[in-house]
Design a protein around this motif. Structure first.
Motif, PDB file in Angstrom:
ATOM      1  N   GLN A  26      37.323  15.378 -41.857  1.00 27.31           N
ATOM      2  CA  GLN A  26      38.544  15.749 -41.151  1.00 27.31           C
ATOM      3  C   GLN A  26      39.679  14.782 -41.462  1.00 27.31           C
ATOM      4  O   GLN A  26      40.828  15.205 -41.647  1.00 27.31           O
ATOM      5  CB  GLN A  26      38.283  15.792 -39.638  1.00 27.31           C
ATOM      6  CG  GLN A  26      39.408  16.434 -38.850  1.00 27.31           C
ATOM      7  CD  GLN A  26      39.053  16.641 -37.401  1.00 27.31           C
ATOM      8  OE1 GLN A  26      37.988  16.228 -36.935  1.00 27.31           O
ATOM      9  NE2 GLN A  26      39.947  17.287 -36.655  1.00 27.31           N
ATOM     10  N   VAL A  27      39.365  13.496 -41.525  1.00 26.14           N
ATOM     11  CA  VAL A  27      40.395  12.513 -41.864  1.00 26.14           C
ATOM     12  C   VAL A  27      40.935  12.773 -43.268  1.00 26.14           C
ATOM     13  O   VAL A  27      42.153  12.726 -43.502  1.00 26.14           O
ATOM     14  CB  VAL A  27      39.832  11.080 -41.760  1.00 26.14           C
ATOM     15  CG1 VAL A  27      40.794  10.064 -42.383  1.00 26.14           C
ATOM     16  CG2 VAL A  27      39.579  10.717 -40.304  1.00 26.14           C
TER      17      VAL A  27
ATOM     18  N   GLY B 115      44.473  13.335 -47.045  1.00 31.77           N
ATOM     19  CA  GLY B 115      44.305  13.353 -48.492  1.00 31.77           C
ATOM     20  C   GLY B 115      44.143  11.969 -49.083  1.00 31.77           C
ATOM     21  O   GLY B 115      44.294  11.781 -50.294  1.00 31.77           O
ATOM     22  N   SER B 116      43.797  10.993 -48.247  1.00 28.90           N
ATOM     23  CA  SER B 116      43.724   9.595 -48.676  1.00 28.90           C
ATOM     24  C   SER B 116      42.302   9.063 -48.527  1.00 28.90           C
ATOM     25  O   SER B 116      41.723   9.121 -47.422  1.00 28.90           O
ATOM     26  CB  SER B 116      44.684   8.743 -47.836  1.00 28.90           C
ATOM     27  OG  SER B 116      44.440   7.356 -48.025  1.00 28.90           O
ATOM     28  N   THR B 117      41.756   8.533 -49.610  1.00 22.59           N
ATOM     29  CA  THR B 117      40.443   7.895 -49.513  1.00 22.59           C
ATOM     30  C   THR B 117      40.525   6.583 -48.733  1.00 22.59           C
ATOM     31  O   THR B 117      39.552   6.172 -48.091  1.00 22.59           O
ATOM     32  CB  THR B 117      39.883   7.620 -50.918  1.00 22.59           C
ATOM     33  OG1 THR B 117      40.837   6.843 -51.663  1.00 22.59           O
ATOM     34  CG2 THR B 117      39.617   8.929 -51.658  1.00 22.59           C
TER      35      THR B 117
ATOM     36  N   VAL C  45      37.960   4.546 -41.483  1.00 24.80           N
ATOM     37  CA  VAL C  45      37.046   5.000 -40.431  1.00 24.80           C
ATOM     38  C   VAL C  45      35.913   3.985 -40.249  1.00 24.80           C
ATOM     39  O   VAL C  45      35.539   3.629 -39.126  1.00 24.80           O
ATOM     40  CB  VAL C  45      36.478   6.394 -40.762  1.00 24.80           C
ATOM     41  CG1 VAL C  45      35.421   6.797 -39.732  1.00 24.80           C
ATOM     42  CG2 VAL C  45      37.602   7.419 -40.801  1.00 24.80           C
ATOM     43  N   GLY C  46      35.370   3.510 -41.371  1.00 22.20           N
ATOM     44  CA  GLY C  46      34.311   2.513 -41.300  1.00 22.20           C
ATOM     45  C   GLY C  46      34.785   1.227 -40.669  1.00 22.20           C
ATOM     46  O   GLY C  46      34.051   0.576 -39.917  1.00 22.20           O
TER      47      GLY C  46
END
Length: 429
Positions: free
Chosen positions: A59-60, A65-67, A73-74
């Protein structure tokens, strides 16, 4: 050792059939109904949590559109785990662990409800997902020490290695199956499907916690502390060399010989592969860990837990060094699987020592330290491996890291010779 079984325990001295000495020992599941419910509830809820973790990442990425945003998130999860891991363990040594586990599980359930609601309402603010992930990590940091420190109250010491092997099986299968199921459900019905299924999965953990008896820490007749003290737990650990060595050994493996950050580069440079090759490299240690847990029946007969930890951590380092030397994909996958199996064996005995050798009043705090080490060690290993590969080559980073792990284990064994003589029949911290 305080042990209060609620159902008759199955003697661990009975001769077992050959298959029972090879395959995972299920005696703890038969011996205690409370443990059986707790294990099943944790297994189901862990699968749901891993589904949610994948859904959040997807979802993020869909929103940004960004890795880099996905990687953040981690970070949102790691910081609360480290910050609250120690404090959560201290709380577990102060209050009724059943209530702490129950309330933190309720909190995690409500957070999954919040994710589902945000997805259904098409909330497109990434910070909402970050905030929920951080709060989920807080709930985990409170729940894990409480749940782990209750297990020695449900089972006799002789069944703890089998219980820890079953816990390892839960963790590994959840990390393998959860993301796969999460991807399927997200693809079919959207992000909210994974989140709602996670809510349903949490009911198993809530039911298991609800059925437990009160689990107040045993302070040996002394008055229970009014405030949780992290420093008291650290001071206790500083004076207990055997327990301290379990953390040092784990850090030697996770920090010095953790090549997972290099898998994308290794897949291309060594094996001429692509994203599928990266997936194989990432899955191989998990496959080895599952096999180690499935064929863990023999671990219950091992009494020299300290020696077993040293050997298994050295085996991890040696397997990683061998992986760095090969340029044949399937041979490399074999060595990674061997490393994963060795890690499972190390985890079983490290967890058993923390549960059996520590007094009940300190178990929560030591489990809090365990959470911090498990959360932070691999991240430090990723940073070290990536830095070494940039300064030299991926081969130097992997082979050198594995060799450094073996050397570190040998130095630890020479530094604390009594650790190798640790006997499970006379657990001394």
């Amino acid at each position: 050792m305080l042990y209060c079984p609620v159902t008759p325990a199955i003697p661990t001295t009975e001769p077992r059939r050959l298959w029972a000495r090879v395959f995972a020992d299920l005696t703890p599941l038969r011996a205690s109904a409370h443990y059986r419910r707790l294990w099943f509830g944790n297994t189901v809820s862990w699968v749901g949590q891993q589904m949610t973790a994948l859904a959040v990442s997807l979802q993020v990425y869909a929103l940004t559109g960004s890795t880099f945003a996905v990687g953040a998130v981690g970070l949102c999860s790691l910081i609360p785990l480290v910050a609250f891991g120690l404090y959560g363990g201290a709380i577990a040594d102060t209050v009724d662990r059943r209530k702490l586990g129950l309330f933190s599980a309720v909190g995690a359930t409500l957070l999954s409800v919040a994710l589902a609601a945000a997805a259904l309402l098409d909330v497109r603010q990434v910070w909402v997902l970050y905030a929920v992930v951080a709060l989920q990590a807080v709930c985990f940091a409170l729940n894990s020490p409480a749940r782990s420190s209750m297990i020695p109250r449900l089972l006799p010491p002789g069944q703890l290695p089998a219980a820890n092997a079953l816990s390892s099986l839960t963790t590994t299968l959840g990390m393998m199956g959860g993301p796969m199921l999460g991807g399927v459900f997200v693809g079919l019905w959207g992000y909210q499907a994974a989140y709602l299924i996670d809510v349903v999965c949490f009911t198993a953990a809530l039911y298991a916690m609800w059925r437990l008896p009160a689990m107040r820490p045993d302070h040996g007749g002394d008055e229970a502390p009014r405030r949780p003290s992290v420093l008291e737990g650290l001071r206790f650990l500083a004076t207990r060399p055997n327990l301290r060595m379990t953390f040092f050994a784990d850090l030697a493996a996770m920090v010095l010989a953790q090549p997972r950050a290099l898998f994308p580069a290794i897949a291309v440079l060594w094996f001429g592969g692509d994203a599928k090759t990266v997936g194989l490299l990432a899955a191989a240690p998990a496959v080895g860990a599952v096999l180690g847990a499935l064929f863990s029946g023999w671990l219950g007969a091992v009494r020299r837990h300290g020696l077993a930890i040293l050997v298994s951590v050295a085996a991890w380092g040696a397997a990683m060094a061998c992986f760095g030397l090969t340029r044949h994909l399937w041979l490399g996958l074999f060595f990674l699987a061997v490393a994963g199996c060795a890690d499972t064996i190390s985890m079983v005995f490290r967890g058993t020592m923390l549960q059996a050798a520590a007094p009940d009043r300190m178990r929560g705090r030591l489990q809090g330290v365990f959470v911090v080490v498990v959360a932070g060690g691999p991240r430090l290993g990723d940073f070290l491996a990536g830095s070494a590969a940039d300064l030299a080559t991926p081969a130097v980073a992997v082979v050198g890291g594995g060799a450094a792990c073996v050397v570190a284990v040998l130095l630890l064994a020479l530094w604390r010779r009594d650790f190798a003589r640790y006997d499970a029949r006379d657990p001394r911290p």
